[in-house]
Write a protein that holds these residues in place. Structure first.
Motif, mmCIF file in Angstrom:
data_model
loop_
_atom_site.group_PDB
_atom_site.id
_atom_site.type_symbol
_atom_site.label_atom_id
_atom_site.label_comp_id
_atom_site.label_asym_id
_atom_site.label_seq_id
_atom_site.Cartn_x
_atom_site.Cartn_y
_atom_site.Cartn_z
ATOM 1 N N GLY A 63 20.294 0.879 -1.926
ATOM 2 C CA GLY A 63 19.408 0.004 -2.690
ATOM 3 C C GLY A 63 18.003 -0.025 -2.112
ATOM 4 N N ASN A 64 17.329 -1.149 -2.279
ATOM 5 C CA ASN A 64 15.930 -1.220 -1.847
ATOM 6 C C ASN A 64 15.830 -1.350 -0.331
ATOM 7 O OD1 ASN A 64 16.257 -3.931 -1.101
ATOM 8 N ND2 ASN A 64 15.529 -4.694 -3.063
ATOM 9 N N PHE A 65 14.593 -1.440 0.149
ATOM 10 C CA PHE A 65 14.334 -1.468 1.594
ATOM 11 C C PHE A 65 13.732 -2.796 2.038
ATOM 12 C CE2 PHE A 65 14.121 2.839 -0.058
ATOM 13 C CZ PHE A 65 15.120 3.451 0.692
ATOM 14 N N ASN A 99 6.293 -4.274 -2.075
ATOM 15 C CA ASN A 99 6.261 -2.825 -1.824
ATOM 16 C C ASN A 99 5.096 -2.377 -0.940
ATOM 17 O OD1 ASN A 99 8.627 -2.282 -3.088
ATOM 18 N ND2 ASN A 99 7.781 -1.119 -4.785
ATOM 19 N N LYS A 100 4.955 -3.078 0.167
ATOM 20 C CA LYS A 100 4.030 -2.653 1.218
ATOM 21 C C LYS A 100 4.829 -2.455 2.501
ATOM 22 C CE LYS A 100 0.124 -5.094 -0.845
ATOM 23 N NZ LYS A 100 -0.821 -6.232 -0.741
ATOM 24 N N ILE A 101 4.265 -1.737 3.442
ATOM 25 C CA ILE A 101 4.934 -1.556 4.730
ATOM 26 C C ILE A 101 5.017 -2.909 5.432
ATOM 27 C CG2 ILE A 101 4.861 -0.374 6.960
ATOM 28 C CD1 ILE A 101 5.202 1.549 4.599
ATOM 29 N N ASP A 102 6.206 -3.295 5.861
ATOM 30 C CA ASP A 102 6.363 -4.538 6.626
ATOM 31 C C ASP A 102 6.004 -4.231 8.079
ATOM 32 O OD1 ASP A 102 7.210 -6.846 8.000
ATOM 33 O OD2 ASP A 102 8.704 -7.264 6.442
ATOM 34 N N VAL A 103 4.729 -4.366 8.392
ATOM 35 C CA VAL A 103 4.211 -3.929 9.691
ATOM 36 C C VAL A 103 4.877 -4.668 10.836
ATOM 37 C CG1 VAL A 103 2.156 -3.801 11.151
ATOM 38 C CG2 VAL A 103 1.995 -3.180 8.734
ATOM 39 N N ALA A 104 4.994 -5.974 10.727
ATOM 40 C CA ALA A 104 5.545 -6.766 11.835
ATOM 41 C C ALA A 104 6.988 -6.369 12.148
ATOM 42 C CB ALA A 104 5.457 -8.255 11.507
ATOM 43 N N VAL A 105 7.801 -6.256 11.118
ATOM 44 C CA VAL A 105 9.217 -5.924 11.328
ATOM 45 C C VAL A 105 9.378 -4.497 11.841
ATOM 46 C CG1 VAL A 105 11.415 -5.520 10.165
ATOM 47 C CG2 VAL A 105 10.131 -7.605 9.702
ATOM 48 N N ASN A 106 8.689 -3.552 11.210
ATOM 49 C CA ASN A 106 8.802 -2.154 11.656
ATOM 50 C C ASN A 106 8.314 -1.980 13.087
ATOM 51 O OD1 ASN A 106 9.813 -0.445 9.351
ATOM 52 N ND2 ASN A 106 8.117 -1.461 8.322
ATOM 53 N N ARG A 122 12.324 7.630 3.639
ATOM 54 C CA ARG A 122 11.734 7.714 2.301
ATOM 55 C C ARG A 122 11.506 6.374 1.616
ATOM 56 N NH1 ARG A 122 14.250 11.993 -1.490
ATOM 57 N NH2 ARG A 122 12.471 11.323 -2.729
ATOM 58 N N ALA A 123 11.694 5.292 2.329
ATOM 59 C CA ALA A 123 11.166 4.015 1.831
ATOM 60 C C ALA A 123 9.667 4.150 1.599
ATOM 61 C CB ALA A 123 11.444 2.903 2.845
ATOM 62 N N PHE A 124 9.052 5.083 2.311
ATOM 63 C CA PHE A 124 7.613 5.353 2.130
ATOM 64 C C PHE A 124 7.291 5.688 0.679
ATOM 65 C CE2 PHE A 124 3.726 7.877 2.289
ATOM 66 C CZ PHE A 124 2.945 7.172 3.194
ATOM 67 N N ASP A 125 8.228 6.313 -0.016
ATOM 68 C CA ASP A 125 7.976 6.749 -1.387
ATOM 69 C C ASP A 125 8.012 5.602 -2.391
ATOM 70 O OD1 ASP A 125 7.619 9.428 -0.630
ATOM 71 O OD2 ASP A 125 9.785 9.716 -0.531
ATOM 72 N N GLU A 126 8.374 4.401 -1.927
ATOM 73 C CA GLU A 126 8.334 3.217 -2.788
ATOM 74 C C GLU A 126 6.931 2.605 -2.846
ATOM 75 O OE1 GLU A 126 11.374 1.893 -4.200
ATOM 76 O OE2 GLU A 126 12.114 3.854 -3.508
ATOM 77 N N ILE A 127 6.060 3.044 -1.956
ATOM 78 C CA ILE A 127 4.745 2.418 -1.791
ATOM 79 C C ILE A 127 3.736 3.009 -2.768
ATOM 80 C CG2 ILE A 127 2.922 1.881 -0.125
ATOM 81 C CD1 ILE A 127 5.662 0.727 0.615
ATOM 82 N N LEU A 128 2.916 2.177 -3.377
ATOM 83 C CA LEU A 128 1.903 2.651 -4.321
ATOM 84 C C LEU A 128 0.667 3.179 -3.603
ATOM 85 C CD1 LEU A 128 2.159 -0.137 -7.055
ATOM 86 C CD2 LEU A 128 3.097 2.189 -7.140
ATOM 87 N N LYS A 132 -3.087 3.716 2.546
ATOM 88 C CA LYS A 132 -2.984 2.553 3.433
ATOM 89 C C LYS A 132 -1.631 2.530 4.139
ATOM 90 C CE LYS A 132 -3.484 -2.463 3.764
ATOM 91 N NZ LYS A 132 -2.408 -2.550 4.762
ATOM 92 N N ALA A 133 -0.583 2.895 3.391
ATOM 93 C CA ALA A 133 0.757 2.907 3.972
ATOM 94 C C ALA A 133 0.820 3.853 5.171
ATOM 95 C CB ALA A 133 1.783 3.318 2.918
ATOM 96 N N LEU A 134 0.173 4.991 5.073
ATOM 97 C CA LEU A 134 0.154 5.937 6.195
ATOM 98 C C LEU A 134 -0.454 5.285 7.433
ATOM 99 C CD1 LEU A 134 0.399 8.685 7.581
ATOM 100 C CD2 LEU A 134 -1.695 9.380 6.411
ATOM 101 N N GLU A 135 -1.575 4.611 7.261
ATOM 102 C CA GLU A 135 -2.220 3.947 8.407
ATOM 103 C C GLU A 135 -1.334 2.836 8.963
ATOM 104 O OE1 GLU A 135 -4.828 5.248 9.780
ATOM 105 O OE2 GLU A 135 -5.050 6.710 8.160
ATOM 106 N N ASP A 136 -0.657 2.118 8.078
ATOM 107 C CA ASP A 136 0.244 1.050 8.529
ATOM 108 C C ASP A 136 1.402 1.612 9.353
ATOM 109 O OD1 ASP A 136 -1.241 -0.943 7.357
ATOM 110 O OD2 ASP A 136 0.005 -1.082 5.550
ATOM 111 N N VAL A 137 1.990 2.723 8.880
ATOM 112 C CA VAL A 137 3.116 3.326 9.596
ATOM 113 C C VAL A 137 2.664 3.833 10.970
ATOM 114 C CG1 VAL A 137 4.794 5.216 9.587
ATOM 115 C CG2 VAL A 137 4.402 3.891 7.507
#
Length: 223
Positions: A63-65, A99-106, A122-128, A132-137
Motif C-alpha cells: 500500500g502507501n508509504f 505526498n512529500k518526503i517525511d524528512v524528520a522520520v526518514n 520507490r516511494a520516491f515515485d509518489e512525489i510530485l 525538491k524531493a531529491l534535495e530532501d532525500v
C-alpha cells in the motif's frame, strides 16, 4: 564499471543473482505488493550463503508509504535487529499525507541504521515535486534513490531519471528500477548514465530471478 542490484523475494533468487554476477541483492518478500520486510529467519538463511552485498527492505506492509506510529516503531525495531546479522544496507522510504518526503522520520531512520547505507525506495515515485524531493532525500542522509523517474516504468521516466542524475551531481546515487530488462537497459543507460541499475530479472511470471537475464543485463550494461 556500472553495477546491478537484483530484487530477490526468496533464497533461490539471491543465489542465482550471485552466480550470474550481480553486484548486490535487495531482499524482500511479498512480490504482489512490490516487496515488504523479510523475516529475520529468511535474512539469516540468505546471509549464510551469500557473499555479495545484501540490502534488506524495511516496509511493514503493502500500500502507501504513510505509516502509523506503530508501523514506524516496527521499522525502528527491525533495523536495530537486522543490524546485528551482517547486512550491508537498508531500503525504505516514508512520505507524508500530502505526498512529500517525511524528512524528520526518514532522517531518524537513517541515523538509526548507521553505519549502514540506506536506499530511499520507490516511494520516491509518489512525489510530485521530484526536484525538491531529491534535495530532501539527500538532506536525510540516504546514499541511493531507487526510482522509475516518477512514471510506471523506467523507459517512460527516462527523461526525469536523466534530470535526477544531473541534479544529484554525485551527491547521491540515482538507481533506475521498475520495468528494467536486458532489452532496454542499454538504451536507458545511454540516456540516463547512472552508476547503478535495479531489476528483479523475473521473466516468466514466477518469483524466481532468471540467470540468463541477469547475465544479459550485466553484459548490456558494460558492453
Amino acid at each position: 564499471m556500472k553495477k546491478l542490484e537484483i530484487a530477490c523475494f526468496n533464497l533461490e533468487s539471491t543465489l542465482i543473482a550471485q552466480k550470474a554476477g550481480a553486484d548486490r541483492v535487495e531482499l524482500c518478500t511479498d512480490i504482489a505488493v512490490g516487496g515488504t520486510t523479510p523475516t529475520i529467519e529468511m535474512i539469516q538463511q540468505v546471509r549464510e550463503q551469500l557473499t555479495i552485498d545484501l540490502y534488506v527492505m524495511i516496509r511493514p506492509r503493502g500500500g502507501n508509504f504513510v505509516y502509523t506510529m506503530n508501523e514506524l516503531m516496527i521499522m525502528y525495531l527491525e533495523i536495530l535487529e537486522f543490524k546485528d546479522i551482517g547486512v550491508e544496507g537498508f531500503v525504505f522510504g516514508v512520505v507524508t499525507n500530502d505526498n512529500k518526503i517525511d524528512v524528520a522520520v526518514n532522517k531518524s531512520l537513517v541515523e538509526l541504521a548507521k553505519p549502514f547505507p540506506c536506499t530511499f525506495h520507490r516511494a520516491f515515485d509518489e512525489i510530485l515535486d521530484y526536484e525538491k524531493a531529491l534535495e530532501d532525500v539527500i538532506s536525510c542522509g540516504f546514499s541511493t534513490i531507487l526510482t522509475s523517474g516518477t512514471f510506471p516504468n523506467v523507459m517512460e521516466g527516462k527523461e526525469v531519471l536523466k534530470q535526477l542524475v544531473i541534479q544529484a551531481n554525485n551527491r547521491i546515487e540515482i538507481m533506475p528500477g521498475g520495468g528494467l530488462r536486458s532489452t532496454n537497459i542499454s538504451k536507458l543507460d545511454e540516456n540516463v548514465n547512472a552508476n547503478w541499475y535495479h531489476s528483479s530479472a523475473i521473466t516468466d511470471g514466477s518469483e524466481i530471478a532468471n540467470l540468463e537475464e541477469i547475465i544479459q543485463l550485466k553484459n548490456e550494461l558494460n558492453y
